[in-house]
Design a protein around this motif. Structure first.
Motif: not given
Length: 202
Positions: A161-166
């Motif tokens: 879920r690396f994209a979630d913060p963006f």
């Protein structure tokens, strides 16, 4: 390097069908080859995969260097796609450095595809570093949408879920995408294009 060797490296950028058009880079730009008629696409992919297997590391490095008189980004986008198709992991670091430098138009598309194809957390980390650096720069319309699409693709493949913060509401992505209100920016269609490209194996 003698002229014959230079010609050999330049051949990787030339139109694979010998039609004397803008060159192979024209079909790689924006992933256009994925939308070619089925027979043309098959021929193009076959030639691309063949070259991804055959090209030496020395010739790939020369394409990435920009030293050839091939229009700079043209040789680099071809080199990046050859890395993607051949899963040439030795070029991960160089691709990361070039992506973060972002000193040449269009080439970043290829870097993002290559990182998505290599497909590890190390590649995700490069994309994250790029997005951390360039999403806050709302005035810069570089390859942020390609990088986001590649990172979302890696999340889908790897279960991360690396994209979630963006992507949180009012987050970095939304602020960057809204930076030009009359030119809406999305990445979903690029994600499907990247996924399709990553399914092509050498």
């Amino acid at each position: 390097m003698i002229n014959g060797e230079l010609d050999g490296v330049a051949g990787y950028v030339a139109d694979s069908r010998g039609a004397g058009r803008q060159g192979r880079y024209f079909e790689l730009l924006h992933g256009r080859f994925l939308r070619l008629p089925e027979d043309q696409r098959a021929d193009f992919v076959q030639a691309l995969v063949h070259d991804a297997r055959a090209i030496s590391e020395e010739h790939l490095a020369l394409l990435f260097s920009g030293r050839l008189d091939l229009g700079g980004w043209r040789s680099r986008i071809v080199a990046a796609w050859l890395v993607a198709m051949g899963r040439r992991v030795a070029f991960r670091r160089q691709i990361g450095e070039l992506l973060l430098a972002s000193d040449m138009t269009y080439a970043g598309q290829g870097y993002c595809v290559a990182l998505a194809a290599l497909g590890t957390e190390e590649d995700a980390a490069i994309l994250i570093a790029y997005l951390d650096r360039y999403l806050p720069r709302i005035e810069l319309r570089y390859d942020q949408h390609w990088a986001m699409a590649a990172l979302v693709h890696l999340d889908a493949v790897r279960g991360t879920r690396f994209a979630d913060p963006f992507l949180v509401a009012e987050g970095l992505w939304q602020r960057w995408a809204n930076g030009l209100p009359h030119q809406p920016v999305a990445f979903e269609h690029l994600r499907s294009r990247i996924a399709e490209a990553c399914g092509l194996r050498s």
